[in-house]
Design an enzyme around this catalytic site. Structure first.
Site, short mmCIF file in Angstrom:
data_model
loop_
_atom_site.label_atom_id
_atom_site.label_comp_id
_atom_site.label_asym_id
_atom_site.label_seq_id
_atom_site.Cartn_x
_atom_site.Cartn_y
_atom_site.Cartn_z
N TYR A 188 60.12 70.87 -11.27
CA TYR A 188 60.41 69.67 -12.07
C TYR A 188 61.81 69.75 -12.69
O TYR A 188 62.30 68.79 -13.24
CB TYR A 188 59.38 69.48 -13.20
CG TYR A 188 57.95 69.28 -12.76
CD1 TYR A 188 57.61 69.11 -11.43
CD2 TYR A 188 56.92 69.24 -13.70
CE1 TYR A 188 56.29 68.93 -11.04
CE2 TYR A 188 55.61 69.05 -13.32
CZ TYR A 188 55.30 68.90 -11.99
OH TYR A 188 53.98 68.72 -11.62
N GLU B 88 46.76 57.77 -28.00
CA GLU B 88 45.55 57.30 -27.30
C GLU B 88 44.97 58.37 -26.39
O GLU B 88 43.77 58.61 -26.38
CB GLU B 88 45.94 56.16 -26.34
CG GLU B 88 45.78 54.79 -26.85
CD GLU B 88 46.17 53.79 -25.75
OE1 GLU B 88 45.94 54.02 -24.56
OE2 GLU B 88 46.74 52.75 -26.13
N ASN B 89 45.85 58.99 -25.61
CA ASN B 89 45.39 59.93 -24.59
C ASN B 89 44.78 61.19 -25.21
O ASN B 89 44.05 61.92 -24.54
CB ASN B 89 46.53 60.31 -23.64
CG ASN B 89 47.09 59.11 -22.89
OD1 ASN B 89 46.49 58.04 -22.91
ND2 ASN B 89 48.23 59.28 -22.25
N ASP C 124 52.20 70.86 -19.29
CA ASP C 124 52.19 71.19 -17.86
C ASP C 124 53.58 70.90 -17.30
O ASP C 124 54.07 69.78 -17.38
CB ASP C 124 51.16 70.33 -17.14
CG ASP C 124 51.10 70.61 -15.64
OD1 ASP C 124 50.26 71.44 -15.22
OD2 ASP C 124 51.90 70.02 -14.88
N HIS D 241 52.53 76.19 -6.58
CA HIS D 241 52.57 74.73 -6.59
C HIS D 241 52.03 74.08 -5.31
O HIS D 241 51.41 73.03 -5.35
CB HIS D 241 54.02 74.28 -6.83
CG HIS D 241 54.17 72.94 -7.46
ND1 HIS D 241 55.24 72.60 -8.23
CD2 HIS D 241 53.37 71.83 -7.42
CE1 HIS D 241 55.11 71.34 -8.64
NE2 HIS D 241 53.98 70.86 -8.16
N GLY E 54 47.93 49.82 -7.90
CA GLY E 54 47.12 50.99 -8.27
C GLY E 54 47.65 51.70 -9.50
O GLY E 54 46.88 52.31 -10.26
N LYS F 264 50.73 62.08 -18.42
CA LYS F 264 52.14 62.08 -18.81
C LYS F 264 52.44 60.82 -19.60
O LYS F 264 52.05 59.72 -19.19
CB LYS F 264 53.01 62.09 -17.55
CG LYS F 264 54.49 61.95 -17.84
CD LYS F 264 55.31 62.00 -16.56
CE LYS F 264 55.31 60.69 -15.82
NZ LYS F 264 56.25 60.74 -14.66
N SER F 265 53.12 60.94 -20.71
CA SER F 265 53.64 59.78 -21.42
C SER F 265 54.79 60.20 -22.30
O SER F 265 54.81 61.31 -22.81
CB SER F 265 52.56 59.10 -22.27
OG SER F 265 53.11 57.94 -22.88
N TRP G 198 56.00 65.66 -15.07
CA TRP G 198 56.62 65.48 -13.74
C TRP G 198 57.64 64.33 -13.79
O TRP G 198 57.34 63.26 -14.34
CB TRP G 198 55.53 65.17 -12.72
CG TRP G 198 56.02 64.95 -11.33
CD1 TRP G 198 57.03 65.61 -10.70
CD2 TRP G 198 55.52 63.99 -10.39
NE1 TRP G 198 57.17 65.13 -9.41
CE2 TRP G 198 56.26 64.14 -9.19
CE3 TRP G 198 54.50 63.03 -10.43
CZ2 TRP G 198 56.02 63.35 -8.06
CZ3 TRP G 198 54.26 62.26 -9.30
CH2 TRP G 198 55.02 62.42 -8.13
N1 LIG Z 1 50.39 69.92 -9.03
C1 LIG Z 1 51.10 68.88 -8.64
O1 LIG Z 1 51.68 68.87 -7.54
C2 LIG Z 1 51.20 67.68 -9.51
C3 LIG Z 1 51.43 66.42 -8.92
C4 LIG Z 1 51.51 65.30 -9.75
C5 LIG Z 1 51.37 65.45 -11.12
N2 LIG Z 1 51.17 66.69 -11.69
C6 LIG Z 1 51.09 66.86 -13.16
O2 LIG Z 1 50.18 65.89 -13.70
C7 LIG Z 1 50.86 65.12 -14.69
C8 LIG Z 1 50.28 63.72 -14.80
O3 LIG Z 1 50.39 63.00 -13.59
P1 LIG Z 1 51.51 61.88 -13.31
O4 LIG Z 1 52.71 62.17 -14.13
O5 LIG Z 1 51.65 61.82 -11.85
O6 LIG Z 1 50.89 60.51 -13.76
P2 LIG Z 1 49.80 59.97 -14.79
O7 LIG Z 1 49.65 60.86 -15.94
O8 LIG Z 1 48.60 59.60 -13.98
O9 LIG Z 1 50.48 58.58 -15.23
C9 LIG Z 1 51.66 58.56 -15.98
C10 LIG Z 1 52.04 57.10 -16.25
O10 LIG Z 1 51.04 56.49 -17.05
C11 LIG Z 1 51.63 55.85 -18.18
N3 LIG Z 1 50.69 56.05 -19.30
C12 LIG Z 1 50.28 57.24 -19.82
N4 LIG Z 1 49.40 57.04 -20.81
C13 LIG Z 1 49.24 55.70 -20.93
C14 LIG Z 1 48.46 54.89 -21.79
N5 LIG Z 1 47.65 55.42 -22.70
N6 LIG Z 1 48.55 53.54 -21.64
C15 LIG Z 1 49.36 52.99 -20.72
N7 LIG Z 1 50.13 53.72 -19.87
C16 LIG Z 1 50.07 55.06 -19.98
C17 LIG Z 1 52.94 56.55 -18.41
O11 LIG Z 1 53.92 55.68 -18.91
P3 LIG Z 1 54.40 55.70 -20.48
O12 LIG Z 1 55.41 56.80 -20.60
O13 LIG Z 1 54.96 54.34 -20.68
O14 LIG Z 1 53.18 55.95 -21.32
C18 LIG Z 1 53.34 56.98 -17.00
O15 LIG Z 1 54.07 55.97 -16.36
C19 LIG Z 1 52.32 65.18 -14.21
O16 LIG Z 1 53.22 64.71 -15.18
C20 LIG Z 1 52.43 66.64 -13.85
O17 LIG Z 1 52.57 67.44 -15.01
C21 LIG Z 1 51.06 67.79 -10.88
#
Ligand SMILES: NC(=O)c1ccc[n+]([C@@H]2O[C@H](COP(=O)([O-])OP(=O)(O)OC[C@H]3O[C@@H](n4cnc5c(N)ncnc54)[C@H](OP(=O)(O)O)[C@@H]3O)[C@@H](O)[C@H]2O)c1
Ligand SMILES: *[C@@H]1O[C@H](CO)[C@@H](O)[C@H](O)[C@H]1NC(C)=O
Ligand SMILES: *[C@@H]1O[C@H](CO)[C@@H](O)[C@H](O)[C@H]1NC(C)=O
Ligand SMILES: *[C@@H]1O[C@H](CO)[C@@H](O)[C@H](O)[C@H]1NC(C)=O
Length: 320
Positions: A70, A270-271, A65, A127, A222, A261-262, A42
């Protein structure tokens, strides 16, 4: 004598043996292996999505995903192609915008396949629930018909509350495989079950999938609590794991797939390392009872409540 050899050639491959998966219900009724870990994309523009997919797949990821909304399915498709992994060995989840009529739905679905450079996806989600019951039913039936022509192995929804799911089930001929929702430490003691009724989903055989499990889009602090906050850091130290790994493990240990996401290789690595340790029952309970960080969206974005036939939570608009 050539028959066994022929059979070998025809044998369909699948995700690598040992890749952690959970069964979901495919459109044909046969179970499909859904990866417990994948890459989120995302907000990534095409170029970042492409390089994140390439890096993640080089580290062993076999699930990405994405979504029509997106605007990065093209970059994801290029990353997948560059990875040179055979198509049958990885899993693509994408999403069609909610609220489209049948013909607009089909057009968006086919455009997704073209951008992703594939003839089918593994999981196609609607979605968002869209604005009314009739359009939700129309869109589901259009998705179902499209999937049954061989273009998606499983179909599901995202952000659907119980009433939305009941509407779909009243017209559907195929299983709702998945409901993808926000889910992270801080909302385990669920204060908004009407927006993501996990117990109901599971009672209907619908897999509950988590997004934003690291609270990436949450307001500061948060957005850092589940990476470097005291609770996850303390628990992580006992297992030689990072806070992020603890936060993700808490979900997968409940059987809930995650898609962090990273675009950082060290974080991607790590993830991906969530399956060589287990949190104790006590640690799970402490993480589940945490009340922050709160769910993002419901207080800032009235649309997150969609039109569930419940009273909406009081909306507190964030001051810009
Ligand atoms: N269905 C929907 O409407 C919906 C809504 C939201 C999200 N999603 C999906 O879910 C995915 C994940 O959610 P999200 O993108 O909202 O956020 P997330 O995965 O909760 O957090 C992403 C953030 O965490 C950091 N990060 C990731 N792994 C890390 C680690 N091991 N240590 C430190 N920081 C770390 C990343 O930065 P770095 O790049 O620096 O690691 C990034 O800034 C989305 O990308 C999307 O594909 C779907
Ligand atoms: C479906 O939606 C599209 C895009 O909004 C619109 O152009 C089209 O006229 C609609 N079709 C029908 C049958 O309503
Ligand atoms: C959290 O959000 C703050 C404020 O927007 C930002 O400065 C910080 O870099 C974010 N932290 C992470 C880990 O993304
Ligand atoms: C702790 O984890 C790191 C990173 O995975 C690893 O390199 C190191 O060997 C581990 N230490 C112990 C004592 O297991």
């Amino acid at each position: 004598m050539f028959l066994p050899f022929f059979g070998l050639l025809l044998a369909t491959s699948d995700l690598p043996t040992g890749y952690p998966t959970v069964p979901i219900r495919g459109v044909s009724g046969k179970p499909v292996r859904m990866p417990m870990i994948g890459l989120g994309t995302w907000l990534y523009p095409d170029a970042v999505a492409q390089s994140a997919v390439t890096t993640a797949f080089s580290l062993g990821y076999r699930h990405v995903d994405t979504a029509f909304g997106y605007k990065n399915q093209g970059g994801v498709g290029q990353g997948l192609q560059a990875s040179r992994v055979p198509r049958e060995e990885y899993f693509i989840t994408t999403k069609v915008p909610g609220g489209l009529n049948a013909s607009a739905t089909k057009a968006a679905l086919d455009e997704s396949l073209a951008l992703l450079r594939t003839t089918y996806v593994d999981l196609m989600l609607i979605h968002y629930p869209g604005s009314d019951s009739a359009s939700r039913k129309e869109q589901w039936l259009a998705l179902e018909q499209w999937a049954l022509s061989g273009k998606a192995r499983a179909i599901g929804v995202s952000h659907y509350c119980r009433t939305h799911i009941e509407e779909v089930m009243s017209v559907s001929h195929t299983p709702i495989a998945v409901n993808q929702n926000q889910y992270h430490v801080g909302m385990g003691r669920d204060t908004q079950p009407r927006l993501h009724d996990r117990a109901f989903d599971e009672s209907q055989g619908i897999l509950f999938e988590a997004y934003s499990t690291l609270c990436g889009p949450c307001d500061y602090p948060g957005n850092e609590t589940l990476l470097t906050g005291p609770l996850v850091t303390r628990i992580g130290r006992a297992h030689n794991k990072t806070g992020a790994q603890v936060s993700l493990r808490w979900a997968v240990q409940q059987g809930i797939p995650v898609i962090p996401k990273s675009s950082t290789a060290a974080h991607l690595r790590e993830n991906f390392e969530l399956f060589d340790f287990a949190l104790t029952a006590e640690e799970m309970a402490v993480l589940s009872s945490a009340t922050s960080p709160a769910e993002t969206g419901t207080t800032q974005n009235p649309d997150d409540a969609q039109d569930c036939s419940f009273e909406r939570p009081a909306i507190v608009r964030a001051s810009k």
